[in-house]
Design a protein around this motif. Structure first.
Motif, PDB file in Angstrom:
ATOM      1  N   SER A 119       0.826  -1.215   0.000  1.00  0.00           N
ATOM      2  CA  SER A 119       0.000   0.000   0.000  1.00  0.00           C
ATOM      3  C   SER A 119       0.860   1.264   0.000  1.00  0.00           C
ATOM      4  O   SER A 119       0.459   2.284  -0.532  1.00  0.00           O
TER       5      SER A 119
ATOM      6  N   HIS B  57       0.616   4.351  -2.738  1.00  0.00           N
ATOM      7  CA  HIS B  57       0.215   5.638  -2.135  1.00  0.00           C
ATOM      8  C   HIS B  57      -1.140   5.576  -1.437  1.00  0.00           C
ATOM      9  O   HIS B  57      -1.888   6.548  -1.418  1.00  0.00           O
TER      10      HIS B  57
ATOM     11  N   PRO C 270      -3.041   5.639   1.913  1.00  0.00           N
ATOM     12  CA  PRO C 270      -2.695   6.139   3.250  1.00  0.00           C
ATOM     13  C   PRO C 270      -2.653   5.021   4.294  1.00  0.00           C
ATOM     14  O   PRO C 270      -3.479   4.099   4.261  1.00  0.00           O
ATOM     15  N   TYR C 271      -1.708   5.124   5.182  1.00  0.00           N
ATOM     16  CA  TYR C 271      -1.523   4.144   6.255  1.00  0.00           C
ATOM     17  C   TYR C 271      -2.842   3.900   6.989  1.00  0.00           C
ATOM     18  O   TYR C 271      -3.215   2.767   7.264  1.00  0.00           O
ATOM     19  N   GLU C 272      -3.562   4.967   7.299  1.00  0.00           N
ATOM     20  CA  GLU C 272      -4.793   4.851   8.098  1.00  0.00           C
ATOM     21  C   GLU C 272      -6.001   4.324   7.319  1.00  0.00           C
ATOM     22  O   GLU C 272      -7.048   4.051   7.889  1.00  0.00           O
ATOM     23  N   SER C 273      -5.849   4.132   6.017  1.00  0.00           N
ATOM     24  CA  SER C 273      -6.922   3.575   5.193  1.00  0.00           C
ATOM     25  C   SER C 273      -7.194   2.124   5.597  1.00  0.00           C
ATOM     26  O   SER C 273      -6.306   1.425   6.084  1.00  0.00           O
TER      27      SER C 273
ATOM     28  N   GLY D 112      -4.656   0.257   4.020  1.00  0.00           N
ATOM     29  CA  GLY D 112      -3.288   0.643   4.343  1.00  0.00           C
ATOM     30  C   GLY D 112      -2.653  -0.398   5.247  1.00  0.00           C
ATOM     31  O   GLY D 112      -3.251  -1.445   5.557  1.00  0.00           O
TER      32      GLY D 112
END
Length: 174
Positions: free
Chosen positions: A44, A48, A50-53, A56
């Motif tokens: 992920s 690109h 987002p980590y918090e997705s 992610g």
């Protein structure tokens, strides 16, 4: 997260604790893969996302649902794993779910989405003694070495100490 290497500690310890021949070698290998598989989500970062997705890092692939899907796939391929469906499913579920449980015990990150898709809440264990592992080239640094020492102390030694104790108890009971 603990390093990818340390996620293999759970299936290896369970294998070592099991009766000889109880877990076929192919099933052991599948269990090691299942214990590491949730970190496929590091892709992920390259995409690109987002980590918090939910998709992610430590998101959907760190969920109970993902562990169940791994178990179902294991059951479908149980013949190739030299086991029956229930053994393959149970083994792979335990190995896959061990990953987010270990990750939840680390000192960093955003937690794990263990209840995804029912909840987007990221969860941490109440006790977090394991240093979070640096991702990528940062792993080959002083912080990476400190992480490995932390994992040895909090994961490997307790698991294999437990295996040794289990073997000792079982030997004395015969």
């Amino acid at each position: 997260m603990p390093s990818i290497i340390t996620h293999a500690a759970v299936p290896l310890a369970l294998y070592a604790a099991a009766e000889h021949g109880r877990i076929p070698p192919r099933l052991l290998v599948a269990g090691v893969v299942a214990s590491m598989l949730p970190d496929i989500d590091v892709l992920s970062f390259a995409l690109h996302i987002p980590y918090e997705s939910a998709f992610g890092h430590r998101g959907a692939t760190h969920s109970l649902l993902f562990a169940v899907l791994v178990a179902v796939i294991g059951a479908l391929f149980s013949g190739r794993l030299s086991s029956n469906r229930w053994q393959a499913a149970a083994w792979l579920f335990v190995c896959a779910i061990s990953h987010p449980l270990l990750d939840a015990m680390t000192s960093g990150g955003l937690g794990v989405a263990i209840a995804w898709p029912w909840s987007d809440v990221r969860w941490f264990a109440p006790w977090r003694p394991i240093l979070v592992s640096p991702i990528g080239a940062g792993f080959f640094s002083a912080r990476g070495m400190a992480t490995l020492v932390s994992e040895l102390h909090w994961v490997w030694l307790p698991l294999f100490g437990g295996v040794a104790l289990w073997k000792l108890i079982n030997r004395s009971g015969r």
